[in-house]
Design an enzyme around this catalytic site. Structure first.
Site, PDB file in Angstrom:
ATOM      1  CB  SER A 123      -1.442  -6.063  -2.509  1.00 16.00           C
ATOM      2  OG  SER A 123      -2.905  -4.720  -3.245  1.00 16.00           O
ATOM      3  CG  ASP A 138      -4.342  -1.787  -8.875  1.00 15.26           C
ATOM      4  OD1 ASP A 138      -4.566  -1.264  -7.342  1.00 15.26           O
ATOM      5  OD2 ASP A 138      -3.476  -3.068  -9.010  1.00 15.26           O
ATOM      6  CG  HIS A 160      -4.862  -2.967  -0.746  1.00 14.69           C
ATOM      7  ND1 HIS A 160      -4.018  -2.607   0.424  1.00 14.69           N
ATOM      8  CD2 HIS A 160      -4.699  -3.102  -1.840  1.00 14.69           C
ATOM      9  CE1 HIS A 160      -2.721  -2.678  -0.216  1.00 14.69           C
ATOM     10  NE2 HIS A 160      -3.158  -3.569  -1.305  1.00 14.69           N
TER      11      HIS A 160
END
Lengths: 237, 237
Positions: A123, A138, A160
């Site tokens: 990630s 993010d 993701h």
């Protein structure tokens, strides 16, 4: 020669931490007895110590001991004592900020580049393997000194990665729209690899392979986004 | 006295641009004949001119003419010639970057603060009304010189606020988790107002009112998040 594994996520829904990719990890870490873990991304505000303990519990199953980077932070050159580094997920901005703060960017980048240090990221840890963090998902909870990342590969990552939800009534932009906005800036010339959860990029012996069975979506400036499958040759981007 | 309207979104699902809030806008813009529109957030890469035309078409229905900020950019002091400014949504990083680039931060902030310029923002335009852009949902497609924003209010905004999707199998963080990560940094002491789509904050006559009929979610450091309804007094945060 560099040995790099960039995973979209550490966990898939319903499976414990880093279990979904066990066969891949067992092969990747053959011969490794000790690992440096960088916990700076602090998912959900976990402390460095808590996050390192979580990682250590997982790697204990493979008989690999784990040292948290906060135990060596006053001496980034000590990274060279390790054969493998793993940077865990969490918040990409916080992670990159702390890598700059503790002067770890150059030593990681060079040691991975020379093949002395094998790299794994999940990630946020994969995101910073790319050229910049301009394509993270993010929240920018801290202002890092730069968006320039480790540049282990010559493109950007979008972990993701998720396809547009055509049934959604929410007006926030889809991931694809966001990446198109990234490419609408003329300085953003690098490609972006959208890695779906469960996927990873394994780079070794000078080759890049897509792991996990799913296809990945590639975004290049001024080109229609396209899919590659794990059996395709990885494109020259 | 400041007059500020911060809307979560410019459009709700299924309705044309800025139509869902027509009665609110008609009241808010009473007496205004000309508006300065700042198109720098460029949603989906729209050009400044295209975005300004979209805005102008909407405001024409209220007999308000629209000037795009790119027509005055070499002279930010000209912002003072207007009684109202509207900053449209798109990418928050790009928007803030260009407001710094064209030296517009101080003059907007001061003119709104003194009550000489009434302010409206949608989405990214609301986000930058807060203290910083640390709680934007957008992709960081460009590195702005700072995350410090207009500070028209003494808290941060999270537009397009969305509740956790309990049925989702995607491992990306919920909005609430992201805001908790923001507050896990000790320097981030400001509250965050999560504004659901259709909601807005109307600040005038020294009071803050929640518009749109929905509740908003308030996040303060070291406190459990809580809801406020449009009939509640806005909390001192």
């Amino acid at each position: 020669m560099s040995k790099i594994l960039l995973l979209s996520t550490s966990s898939v829904h319903g499976a414990p931490y880093l279990e979904y990719c066990t066969p891949l990890l067992e092969k990747y870490y053959q011969g490794i007895k000790e690992l440096l873990f960088i916990p700076y991304a602090r998912p959900s505000g976990l402390s460095w110590e808590e996050y390192t303990a979580k990682c250590a519990a997982r790697f204990r199953k493979m008989n690999i001991s784990v040292v948290g980077a906060h135990h060596i932070e006053n001496n980034p050159e000590r990274i060279k004592d390790f054969g493998a580094v793993f940077i865990g997920g969490g918040n990409t901005f916080l992670l990159l900020n702390d890598l700059y703060k503790y002067s770890m960017i150059d030593v990681i980048s060079k040691s991975v580049g020379s093949g002395d240090l094998q790299y794994m990221g999940t990630s946020a840890g994969s995101n910073i393997g790319g050229l910049t963090i301009n394509t993270t998902n993010d929240m920018p909870i801290i202002y890092p000194p730069s968006f320039t990342a480790l540049a282990l590969v010559n493109y950007n990552l979008n972990p993701h990665y998720i396809d547009p939800d055509l049934g959604s009534k929410h007006m926030g932009e889809s991931r694809q729209t966001r990446i198109a906005e990234f490419h609408s800036q003329e300085n953003n010339t690098q490609a972006v690899v959208g890695l779906r959860e469960g996927s990873g990029l394994l780079i070794q012996d000078g080759k890049t392979m897509l792991t996990g069975g799913l296809s990945a979506r590639i975004f290049e400036p001024s080109k229609k986004p396209y899919e590659i499958s794990p059996t395709d040759d990885f494109p020259k981007i």
